[in-house]
Design a protein around this motif. Structure first.
Motif, PDB file in Angstrom:
ATOM      1  N   GLN A 189       0.835  -1.208   0.000  1.00 25.14           N
ATOM      2  CA  GLN A 189       0.000   0.000   0.000  1.00 25.14           C
ATOM      3  C   GLN A 189       0.866   1.254   0.000  1.00 25.14           C
ATOM      4  OE1 GLN A 189      -2.915   0.798  -0.565  1.00 25.14           O
ATOM      5  NE2 GLN A 189      -3.607   2.556   0.642  1.00 25.14           N
ATOM      6  N   TYR A 190       1.905   1.263   0.806  1.00 25.57           N
ATOM      7  CA  TYR A 190       2.824   2.409   0.861  1.00 25.57           C
ATOM      8  C   TYR A 190       3.441   2.668  -0.507  1.00 25.57           C
ATOM      9  CZ  TYR A 190       7.392   4.627   1.417  1.00 25.57           C
ATOM     10  OH  TYR A 190       8.509   5.410   1.255  1.00 25.57           O
ATOM     11  N   ARG A 191       3.947   1.603  -1.145  1.00 23.96           N
ATOM     12  CA  ARG A 191       4.587   1.769  -2.443  1.00 23.96           C
ATOM     13  C   ARG A 191       3.590   2.244  -3.500  1.00 23.96           C
ATOM     14  NH1 ARG A 191       8.436  -3.695  -2.459  1.00 23.96           N
ATOM     15  NH2 ARG A 191      10.077  -2.842  -1.098  1.00 23.96           N
ATOM     16  N   ALA A 192       2.344   1.751  -3.419  1.00 17.30           N
ATOM     17  CA  ALA A 192       1.316   2.190  -4.365  1.00 17.30           C
ATOM     18  C   ALA A 192       1.018   3.672  -4.187  1.00 17.30           C
ATOM     19  CB  ALA A 192       0.050   1.357  -4.171  1.00 17.30           C
ATOM     20  N   LEU A 193       0.960   4.139  -2.934  1.00 16.58           N
ATOM     21  CA  LEU A 193       0.699   5.556  -2.672  1.00 16.58           C
ATOM     22  C   LEU A 193       1.841   6.435  -3.171  1.00 16.58           C
ATOM     23  CD1 LEU A 193      -0.864   5.431   0.912  1.00 16.58           C
ATOM     24  CD2 LEU A 193      -2.019   6.047  -1.219  1.00 16.58           C
ATOM     25  N   VAL A 194       3.059   5.962  -3.016  1.00 20.52           N
ATOM     26  CA  VAL A 194       4.213   6.729  -3.507  1.00 20.52           C
ATOM     27  C   VAL A 194       4.145   6.861  -5.025  1.00 20.52           C
ATOM     28  CG1 VAL A 194       6.722   6.704  -3.786  1.00 20.52           C
ATOM     29  CG2 VAL A 194       5.719   6.186  -1.558  1.00 20.52           C
ATOM     30  N   ARG A 195       3.802   5.754  -5.705  1.00 21.46           N
ATOM     31  CA  ARG A 195       3.671   5.817  -7.176  1.00 21.46           C
ATOM     32  C   ARG A 195       2.542   6.747  -7.582  1.00 21.46           C
ATOM     33  NH1 ARG A 195       4.397   0.191  -6.697  1.00 21.46           N
ATOM     34  NH2 ARG A 195       2.140  -0.126  -6.942  1.00 21.46           N
ATOM     35  N   GLU A 196       1.392   6.598  -6.904  1.00 21.42           N
ATOM     36  CA  GLU A 196       0.207   7.376  -7.253  1.00 21.42           C
ATOM     37  C   GLU A 196       0.416   8.874  -7.049  1.00 21.42           C
ATOM     38  OE1 GLU A 196      -4.065   8.035  -5.082  1.00 21.42           O
ATOM     39  OE2 GLU A 196      -3.398   5.958  -5.362  1.00 21.42           O
ATOM     40  N   ASN A 197       1.232   9.227  -6.076  1.00 21.95           N
ATOM     41  CA  ASN A 197       1.408  10.635  -5.724  1.00 21.95           C
ATOM     42  C   ASN A 197       2.748  11.208  -6.163  1.00 21.95           C
ATOM     43  OD1 ASN A 197      -1.089  11.309  -4.027  1.00 21.95           O
ATOM     44  ND2 ASN A 197      -0.413   9.384  -3.137  1.00 21.95           N
ATOM     45  N   HIS A 198       3.448  10.490  -7.019  1.00 24.51           N
ATOM     46  CA  HIS A 198       4.688  11.014  -7.582  1.00 24.51           C
ATOM     47  C   HIS A 198       4.358  12.266  -8.400  1.00 24.51           C
ATOM     48  CE1 HIS A 198       8.211  11.313 -10.216  1.00 24.51           C
ATOM     49  NE2 HIS A 198       8.850  10.624  -9.282  1.00 24.51           N
ATOM     50  N   PRO A 199       5.218  13.256  -8.375  1.00 27.15           N
ATOM     51  CA  PRO A 199       4.945  14.487  -9.146  1.00 27.15           C
ATOM     52  C   PRO A 199       4.564  14.245 -10.599  1.00 27.15           C
ATOM     53  CG  PRO A 199       6.808  14.848  -7.699  1.00 27.15           C
ATOM     54  CD  PRO A 199       6.446  13.397  -7.559  1.00 27.15           C
ATOM     55  N   ASP A 200       5.191  13.245 -11.251  1.00 30.56           N
ATOM     56  CA  ASP A 200       4.857  12.964 -12.652  1.00 30.56           C
ATOM     57  C   ASP A 200       3.401  12.530 -12.806  1.00 30.56           C
ATOM     58  OD1 ASP A 200       7.414  13.589 -13.380  1.00 30.56           O
ATOM     59  OD2 ASP A 200       8.102  11.512 -13.586  1.00 30.56           O
ATOM     60  N   MET A 201       2.877  11.808 -11.802  1.00 31.89           N
ATOM     61  CA  MET A 201       1.485  11.366 -11.864  1.00 31.89           C
ATOM     62  C   MET A 201       0.530  12.546 -11.716  1.00 31.89           C
ATOM     63  SD  MET A 201       1.388   8.188 -12.532  1.00 31.89           S
ATOM     64  CE  MET A 201      -0.311   7.790 -12.116  1.00 31.89           C
ATOM     65  N   LEU A 202       0.872  13.483 -10.840  1.00 31.36           N
ATOM     66  CA  LEU A 202       0.021  14.667 -10.682  1.00 31.36           C
ATOM     67  C   LEU A 202      -0.015  15.481 -11.964  1.00 31.36           C
ATOM     68  CD1 LEU A 202       0.424  13.886  -7.619  1.00 31.36           C
ATOM     69  CD2 LEU A 202       0.167  16.331  -7.153  1.00 31.36           C
ATOM     70  N   ILE A 203       1.133  15.617 -12.607  1.00 29.74           N
ATOM     71  CA  ILE A 203       1.193  16.366 -13.864  1.00 29.74           C
ATOM     72  C   ILE A 203       0.348  15.668 -14.930  1.00 29.74           C
ATOM     73  CG2 ILE A 203       2.724  17.043 -15.762  1.00 29.74           C
ATOM     74  CD1 ILE A 203       4.905  17.491 -13.610  1.00 29.74           C
TER      75      ILE A 203
END
Length: 239
Positions: A189-203
């Motif tokens: 879950q932690y790793r999924a949240l890090v991927r989901e909230n990476h700056p590239d994902m927000l962009i």
């Protein structure tokens, strides 16, 4: 092209005298360019709702102004247009609920970029907490915006948990974990949240590069929560 250049050109060429008109003009002006429309919509949502929230508790503190500028790094040549937007929103007789409803439609509530609305809420929390406290009227404001954005109670609580004072946040809530979770499930879950909230994902979902301070702060909160959960779970497994 910088999002501020886009907004400046849009404001300069659009004859509007009320914020509600600006929202509809964005919908029309960028109809054939959904990526730019999402970026402009995000920026305008942050400016408009920040202006309305500044009046929620009746006091606009210098800390809240500074927090606004933490997120909005506006080049000097575009500050007049951004200030115009802010003042139009602040002075408009329409309530913030009307803005949130229009902006939810513009941003795409219920569609693939709905996550961007959580990014808007995150930015508002950052400004609201800047004076050291989340006041009751601000929490009411933020809760109502979340409801209009169709963000459920669990998502709202997770955003809230990320913004409470250090040492007070519930790390399990920040990570969306049950208390009886095992280590491997928690780590996934932690790793999924890090991927989901990476700056590239927000962009990718419409947050302009100029607002990536939101992503950096979110990742910091997620990392801090995981550090505590990891410690707890490893200690439990050694027992």
């Amino acid at each position: 092209m910088s999002i501020w250049r886009r907004i400046s050109d849009f404001i300069t060429t659009t004859a509007v005298d009320a914020f509600s008109s600006i929202i509809e003009a964005v919908r029309t002006a960028f109809e054939g360019d959904p990526e730019t429309r999402r970026r402009v919509a995000f920026s305008i949502a942050m400016i408009a709702l920040s202006a309305k929230m500044a009046k929620a508790d009746g006091i606009v503190s210098q800390a809240e102004v500074n927090a606004f500028h933490d997120i909005f790094h506006v080049p000097e040549q575009y500050q007049d247009q951004v200030t115009r937007l802010y003042n139009l929103a602040k002075q408009d007789v329409a309530g913030y609920e009307a803005y949130a409803t229009q902006l939810a439609s513009l941003c795409g509530s219920g569609h693939r970029n709905c996550q961007m609305l959580e990014d808007v809420l995150d930015g508002l929390f950052h400004i609201a907490k800047a004076d050291g406290a989340l006041h009751d009227k601000e929490l009411t404001f933020l809760g109502t915006v979340a409801e209009i954005f169709a963000l459920d109670e669990e998502k709202f609580d997770r955003v809230l948990a990320r913004h409470v004072g250090r040492g007070q946040a519930d790390p399990y809530l920040v990570l969306g974990l049950a208390r009886n979770v095992n280590f491997e499930t928690a780590r996934k879950q932690y790793r999924a949240l890090v991927r989901e909230n990476h700056p590239d994902m927000l962009i990718a979902r419409g947050v302009p590069e100029e607002f990536i301070a939101i992503a950096n702060q979110r990742i910091a909160a997620i990392n801090a929560a995981w550090e505590q959960v990891e410690k707890d779970l490893k200690a439990y497994e050694r027992v």
